[in-house]
Design an enzyme around this catalytic site. Structure first.
Site, mmCIF file in Angstrom:
data_model
loop_
_atom_site.group_PDB
_atom_site.id
_atom_site.type_symbol
_atom_site.label_atom_id
_atom_site.label_comp_id
_atom_site.label_asym_id
_atom_site.label_seq_id
_atom_site.Cartn_x
_atom_site.Cartn_y
_atom_site.Cartn_z
ATOM 1 N N CYS A 1 97.717 66.194 45.053
ATOM 2 C CA CYS A 1 98.726 65.330 45.699
ATOM 3 C C CYS A 1 100.043 65.293 44.941
ATOM 4 O O CYS A 1 101.079 64.941 45.496
ATOM 5 C CB CYS A 1 98.181 63.918 45.878
ATOM 6 S SG CYS A 1 96.728 63.886 46.924
ATOM 7 N N HIS B 1 104.420 59.431 47.424
ATOM 8 C CA HIS B 1 103.228 60.059 47.998
ATOM 9 C C HIS B 1 102.542 59.032 48.892
ATOM 10 O O HIS B 1 102.390 57.872 48.513
ATOM 11 C CB HIS B 1 102.299 60.506 46.877
ATOM 12 C CG HIS B 1 100.960 60.957 47.377
ATOM 13 N ND1 HIS B 1 100.825 61.859 48.404
ATOM 14 C CD2 HIS B 1 99.699 60.612 47.004
ATOM 15 C CE1 HIS B 1 99.541 62.058 48.638
ATOM 16 N NE2 HIS B 1 98.831 61.305 47.812
ATOM 17 N N ASN C 1 97.142 60.630 54.519
ATOM 18 C CA ASN C 1 97.440 61.285 53.243
ATOM 19 C C ASN C 1 97.420 62.800 53.458
ATOM 20 O O ASN C 1 96.370 63.373 53.716
ATOM 21 C CB ASN C 1 96.383 60.855 52.224
ATOM 22 C CG ASN C 1 96.615 61.439 50.839
ATOM 23 O OD1 ASN C 1 97.388 62.369 50.682
ATOM 24 N ND2 ASN C 1 95.922 60.904 49.853
HETATM 25 O O1 UT7 Z 1 96.037 60.982 47.198
HETATM 26 C C1 UT7 Z 1 95.287 60.805 46.024
HETATM 27 C C2 UT7 Z 1 95.215 59.430 45.688
HETATM 28 N N1 UT7 Z 1 94.217 58.761 46.492
HETATM 29 C C3 UT7 Z 1 94.296 57.470 46.583
HETATM 30 O O2 UT7 Z 1 95.241 56.941 46.067
HETATM 31 C C4 UT7 Z 1 93.194 56.682 47.253
HETATM 32 C C5 UT7 Z 1 92.998 55.407 46.490
HETATM 33 N N2 UT7 Z 1 91.965 54.543 47.016
HETATM 34 C C6 UT7 Z 1 92.106 53.858 48.171
HETATM 35 O O3 UT7 Z 1 93.087 54.018 48.861
HETATM 36 C C7 UT7 Z 1 91.042 52.846 48.518
HETATM 37 O O4 UT7 Z 1 90.208 52.624 47.416
HETATM 38 C C8 UT7 Z 1 90.208 53.232 49.753
HETATM 39 C C9 UT7 Z 1 91.046 53.124 50.993
HETATM 40 C C10 UT7 Z 1 89.675 54.645 49.589
HETATM 41 C C11 UT7 Z 1 89.012 52.277 49.925
HETATM 42 O O5 UT7 Z 1 89.432 50.928 49.966
HETATM 43 P P1 UT7 Z 1 88.653 49.809 49.129
HETATM 44 O O6 UT7 Z 1 89.268 48.526 49.460
HETATM 45 O O7 UT7 Z 1 88.680 50.265 47.690
HETATM 46 O O8 UT7 Z 1 87.208 49.860 49.762
HETATM 47 P P2 UT7 Z 1 85.797 50.250 49.100
HETATM 48 O O9 UT7 Z 1 85.735 51.714 48.810
HETATM 49 O O10 UT7 Z 1 85.502 49.321 47.986
HETATM 50 O O11 UT7 Z 1 84.816 49.910 50.294
HETATM 51 C C12 UT7 Z 1 84.668 48.579 50.779
HETATM 52 C C13 UT7 Z 1 83.627 48.576 51.858
HETATM 53 C C14 UT7 Z 1 82.324 49.237 51.460
HETATM 54 O O12 UT7 Z 1 81.260 48.485 52.026
HETATM 55 P P3 UT7 Z 1 80.448 47.429 51.131
HETATM 56 O O13 UT7 Z 1 79.872 48.223 50.013
HETATM 57 O O14 UT7 Z 1 81.454 46.427 50.686
HETATM 58 O O15 UT7 Z 1 79.447 46.897 52.100
HETATM 59 C C15 UT7 Z 1 82.384 50.582 52.129
HETATM 60 O O16 UT7 Z 1 81.121 51.105 52.428
HETATM 61 O O17 UT7 Z 1 84.104 49.293 53.002
HETATM 62 C C16 UT7 Z 1 83.123 50.257 53.393
HETATM 63 N N3 UT7 Z 1 83.834 51.410 53.943
HETATM 64 C C17 UT7 Z 1 84.161 51.512 55.245
HETATM 65 N N4 UT7 Z 1 83.958 50.703 56.295
HETATM 66 C C18 UT7 Z 1 84.445 51.092 57.488
HETATM 67 C C19 UT7 Z 1 84.270 52.519 53.298
HETATM 68 N N5 UT7 Z 1 84.899 53.340 54.162
HETATM 69 C C20 UT7 Z 1 84.836 52.737 55.377
HETATM 70 C C21 UT7 Z 1 85.315 53.095 56.641
HETATM 71 N N6 UT7 Z 1 85.099 52.237 57.660
HETATM 72 N N7 UT7 Z 1 85.988 54.230 56.880
#
Ligand code: UT7
Length: 320
Positions: free
Chosen positions: A114, A247, A277
């Site tokens: 990225c 980005h 992204n």
């Molecule tokens: O380009 C390179 C750089 N990349 C980034 O900068 C990405 C950085 N990270 C992020 O943007 C975020 O961490 C994410 C968008 C990837 C995830 O957001 P989050 O608030 O950190 O969510 P999480 O991974 O902690 O997941 C929260 C919950 C989980 O369920 P439980 O364990 O709380 O029951 C996941 O299983 O959301 C669930 N979940 C989803 N639910 C519905 C994960 N993906 C999905 C989804 N739809 N697509």
């Protein structure tokens, strides 16, 4: 006065197939509401048959040349940032070169995921300043849809395909062009964002894997640090910046970074809602959008920044 690289044209390309969150929710266990609330993403473009990193890059490059009114045969250097090349080799940059009808120039790819566009920009800027080319195309182009695990809802909803390009021209200038670039990498974090295959390991392409929460935390810290670093190096204050072109990974990262630095959120170009992204393509794509809709104008002070797998991160201060 000194020899500087000035951006004289921008262009971008998106595959016509636009996929909304609602359409994704038909094939993946997710909802429009979850994706918007956690990321700000509403839609992304996905490459179809015959659309590749090189074809998207070529379209973006052509538009940048047209915008500048410069014929392709003037280009002496093509640097293409991508983590999803058409083939392991030759470099996709050479495919763009041929498609543009350029018989001889320097052409190669840069892999910094990225942050790829910032790395490519820095390399091209230094080559132009060093006299190796008078015109340089710097391109970010990706087809991440081809390395996504469409069963993994935590990653497949986050990415899209696309390309962005700029044309640099060598000019004698004092306070115009690429003013400062700063690049970083810290390979200790390889395992937080990676592809689980490759030529020299599994012999297969592999799929993208990410520990999103940890990447998020590092992203906000690293981006704030490198933004501060380029501003200090350029002698400019955050308040003087006309536009930040970040980005586009997650709207929450853009907001948190702007807040940390006291940057006006209205001065941050946001395209993640429509493109998701697009990795190395996201900065030049967002730049082209803001140039073409009239927000970014000649002489504006702009800051570009990115962070991605490696980790790699970087930023640039540019007088447009
Ligand atoms: O380009 C390179 C750089 N990349 C980034 O900068 C990405 C950085 N990270 C992020 O943007 C975020 O961490 C994410 C968008 C990837 C995830 O957001 P989050 O608030 O950190 O969510 P999480 O991974 O902690 O997941 C929260 C919950 C989980 O369920 P439980 O364990 O709380 O029951 C996941 O299983 O959301 C669930 N979940 C989803 N639910 C519905 C994960 N993906 C999905 C989804 N739809 N697509």
């Amino acid at each position: 006065m000194s020899r500087r690289s000035v951006i004289v044209g921008t262009g971008s390309a998106l595959p016509p197939n636009r996929v909304t969150n609602a359409q994704l929710a038909e094939r993946v266990d997710t909802t429009h509401e979850w994706i918007v609330e956690r990321t700000g993403i509403e839609a992304r473009h996905i490459a179809g048959d015959g659309e590749t990193t090189a074809t998207l890059a070529t379209e973006a490059a052509r538009k940048a040349l047209d915008a500048a009114g410069v014929p392709a045969d003037q280009v002496g250097l093509i640097v293409l940032a991508t983590a999803t090349p058409d083939q392991t080799f030759p470099a996709s940059a050479t495919k763009v070169q041929t498609a543009l009808g350029i018989d001889d120039c320097i052409a190669f790819d840069v892999a910094a995921v990225c942050t790829g566009f910032l790395y490519a920009l820095s390399v091209a800027d230094n080559m132009v300043k060093g006299g190796m080319a008078d015109y340089a195309l710097v391109i970010g182009s990706e087809t991440f849809s081809r390395i996504l695990d469409w069963e993994d809802r935590a990653t497949c909803v986050l990415f899209g395909d696309g390309a962005g390009a700029i044309l640099l021209k060598a000019e004698e200038a004092q306070d115009r062009g690429i003013l400062v670039t700063k690049l970083h990498a810290d390979g200790r974090h390889n395992d937080l964002l990676y592809v689980d295959g490759g030529v020299s390991t599994t012999g297969t392409v592999g799929k993208l894997r990410m520990k999103g929460k940890e990447v998020f935390r590092h992203a906000v810290t690293n981006l704030a640090d490198v933004l501060n670093e380029v501003l200090v190096a350029s002698g400019h204050q955050a308040g003087e910046v006309d536009w930040v072109v970040p980005h586009q990974a997650n709207k929450r990262i853009l907001d948190a970074t702007a807040k940390k630095l006291g940057l006006d959120p209205k001065r941050v170009v946001v395209t993640v809602d429509q493109h998701a992204n697009t990795s190395a393509a996201s900065v030049p794509l967002a730049l082209d959008v803001a140039v073409r809709d009239g927000r970014i104008k000649r002489n504006d002070l702009i800051v570009l920044e990115a962070m991605g797998g490696g980790f790699t991160w970087g930023a640039a201060v540019v007088r447009f």
